[in-house]
Design a protein around this motif. Sequence first.
Motif, PDB file in Angstrom:
ATOM      1  N   VAL A  28      -0.043  -7.643  -7.495  1.00 14.50           N
ATOM      2  CA  VAL A  28      -0.825  -7.903  -8.805  1.00 14.50           C
ATOM      3  C   VAL A  28      -2.151  -7.571  -8.705  1.00 14.50           C
ATOM      4  O   VAL A  28      -2.939  -7.202  -9.798  1.00 14.50           O
ATOM      5  CB  VAL A  28      -0.172  -8.966  -9.327  1.00 14.50           C
ATOM      6  CG1 VAL A  28      -0.851  -9.358 -10.952  1.00 14.50           C
ATOM      7  CG2 VAL A  28       1.401  -9.079  -9.918  1.00 14.50           C
ATOM      8  N   THR A  64       3.869  -5.995 -19.091  1.00 13.14           N
ATOM      9  CA  THR A  64       4.731  -5.067 -18.335  1.00 13.14           C
ATOM     10  C   THR A  64       5.396  -5.531 -17.371  1.00 13.14           C
ATOM     11  O   THR A  64       6.708  -4.909 -17.354  1.00 13.14           O
ATOM     12  CB  THR A  64       3.823  -3.869 -17.746  1.00 13.14           C
ATOM     13  OG1 THR A  64       3.021  -3.238 -18.994  1.00 13.14           O
ATOM     14  CG2 THR A  64       4.624  -2.585 -17.309  1.00 13.14           C
ATOM     15  N   LEU A  65       5.435  -6.461 -16.611  1.00  8.98           N
ATOM     16  CA  LEU A  65       5.991  -7.083 -15.606  1.00  8.98           C
ATOM     17  C   LEU A  65       7.034  -8.104 -15.935  1.00  8.98           C
ATOM     18  O   LEU A  65       7.702  -8.798 -15.260  1.00  8.98           O
ATOM     19  CB  LEU A  65       5.463  -7.646 -14.178  1.00  8.98           C
ATOM     20  CG  LEU A  65       4.575  -6.451 -13.561  1.00  8.98           C
ATOM     21  CD1 LEU A  65       3.558  -7.099 -12.541  1.00  8.98           C
ATOM     22  CD2 LEU A  65       5.481  -5.647 -12.784  1.00  8.98           C
ATOM     23  N   HIS A  66       6.914  -8.494 -17.366  1.00 12.23           N
ATOM     24  CA  HIS A  66       7.556  -9.288 -17.979  1.00 12.23           C
ATOM     25  C   HIS A  66       7.386 -10.949 -17.421  1.00 12.23           C
ATOM     26  O   HIS A  66       8.247 -11.846 -17.259  1.00 12.23           O
ATOM     27  CB  HIS A  66       9.099  -9.205 -17.873  1.00 12.23           C
ATOM     28  CG  HIS A  66       9.585  -7.734 -18.664  1.00 12.23           C
ATOM     29  ND1 HIS A  66       9.685  -7.881 -20.055  1.00 12.23           N
ATOM     30  CD2 HIS A  66       9.442  -6.637 -18.132  1.00 12.23           C
ATOM     31  CE1 HIS A  66      10.213  -6.594 -20.279  1.00 12.23           C
ATOM     32  NE2 HIS A  66      10.042  -5.994 -19.289  1.00 12.23           N
ATOM     33  N   ILE A  80       4.396  -5.623  -5.612  1.00  9.44           N
ATOM     34  CA  ILE A  80       5.055  -4.991  -6.621  1.00  9.44           C
ATOM     35  C   ILE A  80       6.030  -3.768  -6.108  1.00  9.44           C
ATOM     36  O   ILE A  80       5.163  -2.779  -5.456  1.00  9.44           O
ATOM     37  CB  ILE A  80       4.168  -4.448  -7.966  1.00  9.44           C
ATOM     38  CG1 ILE A  80       3.270  -5.718  -8.399  1.00  9.44           C
ATOM     39  CG2 ILE A  80       4.920  -3.808  -8.905  1.00  9.44           C
ATOM     40  CD1 ILE A  80       3.984  -6.892  -8.854  1.00  9.44           C
ATOM     41  N   SER A  82       8.060  -0.184  -6.264  1.00  9.58           N
ATOM     42  CA  SER A  82       7.314   1.066  -6.728  1.00  9.58           C
ATOM     43  C   SER A  82       7.758   1.499  -8.100  1.00  9.58           C
ATOM     44  O   SER A  82       7.035   1.738  -8.874  1.00  9.58           O
ATOM     45  CB  SER A  82       7.853   2.184  -5.690  1.00  9.58           C
ATOM     46  OG  SER A  82       9.208   2.398  -5.478  1.00  9.58           O
ATOM     47  N   ASN A  83       9.114   0.909  -8.591  1.00 10.33           N
ATOM     48  CA  ASN A  83       9.557   1.385  -9.803  1.00 10.33           C
ATOM     49  C   ASN A  83       8.370   0.338 -10.844  1.00 10.33           C
ATOM     50  O   ASN A  83       8.202   0.995 -11.962  1.00 10.33           O
ATOM     51  CB  ASN A  83      10.886   1.162  -9.959  1.00 10.33           C
ATOM     52  CG  ASN A  83      11.350  -0.353  -9.512  1.00 10.33           C
ATOM     53  OD1 ASN A  83      10.785  -1.101  -8.991  1.00 10.33           O
ATOM     54  ND2 ASN A  83      12.244  -0.874 -10.513  1.00 10.33           N
ATOM     55  N   GLU A  84       8.342  -0.911 -10.677  1.00  9.54           N
ATOM     56  CA  GLU A  84       7.472  -1.443 -11.590  1.00  9.54           C
ATOM     57  C   GLU A  84       6.272  -1.124 -11.391  1.00  9.54           C
ATOM     58  O   GLU A  84       5.420  -1.041 -12.507  1.00  9.54           O
ATOM     59  CB  GLU A  84       7.641  -3.177 -11.087  1.00  9.54           C
ATOM     60  CG  GLU A  84       9.022  -3.699 -11.419  1.00  9.54           C
ATOM     61  CD  GLU A  84       8.899  -5.251 -11.391  1.00  9.54           C
ATOM     62  OE1 GLU A  84       9.127  -5.979 -12.097  1.00  9.54           O
ATOM     63  OE2 GLU A  84       8.521  -5.583 -10.026  1.00  9.54           O
ATOM     64  N   ARG A  85       5.645  -0.924 -10.307  1.00 10.97           N
ATOM     65  CA  ARG A  85       4.135  -0.257 -10.009  1.00 10.97           C
ATOM     66  C   ARG A  85       4.077   0.950 -10.961  1.00 10.97           C
ATOM     67  O   ARG A  85       2.955   1.047 -11.467  1.00 10.97           O
ATOM     68  CB  ARG A  85       4.010   0.121  -8.677  1.00 10.97           C
ATOM     69  CG  ARG A  85       2.537   0.613  -8.446  1.00 10.97           C
ATOM     70  CD  ARG A  85       2.022   0.682  -6.951  1.00 10.97           C
ATOM     71  NE  ARG A  85       3.000   1.534  -6.309  1.00 10.97           N
ATOM     72  CZ  ARG A  85       3.370   1.440  -5.055  1.00 10.97           C
ATOM     73  NH1 ARG A  85       2.962   0.454  -4.334  1.00 10.97           N
ATOM     74  NH2 ARG A  85       4.379   2.440  -4.504  1.00 10.97           N
ATOM     75  N   GLU A  87       5.510   1.827 -13.910  1.00 12.52           N
ATOM     76  CA  GLU A  87       5.330   1.160 -15.013  1.00 12.52           C
ATOM     77  C   GLU A  87       4.155   0.596 -15.375  1.00 12.52           C
ATOM     78  O   GLU A  87       3.354   1.115 -16.209  1.00 12.52           O
ATOM     79  CB  GLU A  87       6.439   0.291 -15.513  1.00 12.52           C
ATOM     80  CG  GLU A  87       7.857   0.777 -15.580  1.00 12.52           C
ATOM     81  CD  GLU A  87       8.866  -0.525 -15.848  1.00 12.52           C
ATOM     82  OE1 GLU A  87       8.358  -1.405 -16.830  1.00 12.52           O
ATOM     83  OE2 GLU A  87       9.829  -0.753 -14.997  1.00 12.52           O
ATOM     84  N   VAL A  88       3.403  -0.136 -14.505  1.00 12.82           N
ATOM     85  CA  VAL A  88       2.198  -0.697 -14.725  1.00 12.82           C
ATOM     86  C   VAL A  88       0.928   0.297 -14.724  1.00 12.82           C
ATOM     87  O   VAL A  88       0.247   0.351 -15.720  1.00 12.82           O
ATOM     88  CB  VAL A  88       1.765  -1.649 -13.701  1.00 12.82           C
ATOM     89  CG1 VAL A  88       0.354  -2.131 -13.669  1.00 12.82           C
ATOM     90  CG2 VAL A  88       2.899  -2.982 -13.780  1.00 12.82           C
ATOM     91  N   THR A 106       1.783  -2.367 -26.402  1.00  9.74           N
ATOM     92  CA  THR A 106       2.852  -3.415 -26.125  1.00  9.74           C
ATOM     93  C   THR A 106       3.846  -3.778 -27.295  1.00  9.74           C
ATOM     94  O   THR A 106       4.867  -4.411 -26.970  1.00  9.74           O
ATOM     95  CB  THR A 106       2.232  -4.558 -25.692  1.00  9.74           C
ATOM     96  OG1 THR A 106       1.487  -5.195 -26.602  1.00  9.74           O
ATOM     97  CG2 THR A 106       1.675  -4.602 -24.345  1.00  9.74           C
TER      98      THR A 106
END
Length: 314
Positions: A28, A64-66, A80, A82-85, A87-88, A106
């Motif tokens: 993060v 984005t990461l809830h 983080i 790769s899939n969440e990265r 999104e970010v 958002t």
Amino acid sequence: MHHDAEHCNDENCDHDHSHDPRDELVTVRDLLRYAVSRFNRARLVFGHGTDNAFDEAAYLILHTLHLPLDRLDPFLDACIPSNERAEVLAVIDERAESRKPAAYLTGEAWLGPYRFTVDERVIVPRSYFGELLQDGFAPWVPDPDEITDALDLCTGSACLAILMAHVFPNANIDAVDLSADALEVAARNVEDYGLEHQVHLLQSDVFSALGGRCYDLIISNPPYVTQDAMDALPPEYLHEPAMALGSGTDGLDVVRKIIAQAHAHLKPGGLLAVEVGHNRHLVEEAWPDLQMTWLNTAGADEGVFLIRREDLPA
């Protein structure tokens, strides 16, 4: 056979899977640093909930990461996947490239602890009234329980009407906007807060559809941007509905209607409060003889004026 580009030393390797430098952003903290640099390089403009690149980046990443929006520190060194990265990075890219305010990315905006659903049919909630209403509009309203009828003119997302419903529990609140699109967003927010019985949405050009209704308190955050300022707006503000920002050459066209008609819609002793941002000098030039009080907030000294019914033109 698929080659993993990161582990490929073969010169004949398929370079479609070439290394993305942003894959080195692992935590993060890394993503936050990257976003702040990206936003500063892009010369983004802030003012829709945050006023700097760091706060905007932190909000977009946490959302984005809830993750809880008020708890950055415990997560700074979280790795983080790769899939969440992806999104970010996508939301960071969109903020930098589209110049849309974060709230439109958002789908939400905040006034203090209150969350509102927003999209490009309404301006992003931001108002000095958010602070002024926290303490029940004291000292101007001595007892919040005694407000039985209140009006929010130019309600947009209904954010201020919803705040009023919380601080004036005994009040029937009318929330008015000229835009049918804005009222659709407002209806969603009123429903989300379960306030349909207390907050009543009406399409009206200021007071035109209100008949003989009278109120203890009228507040308004109307369009008040001057034409010169409209012509110079940064791209972020161009995503907002222009009719909710500009109001004639000196920005006071809607304010003129409000001041001319408010007396007829206030009960004896009733109050009118109108937000005009940094345009105090224009208001005082337009109404040099009007007895008004300028209210201070943390966000701005004297961005809101207050007039008692008895001091308004009848």
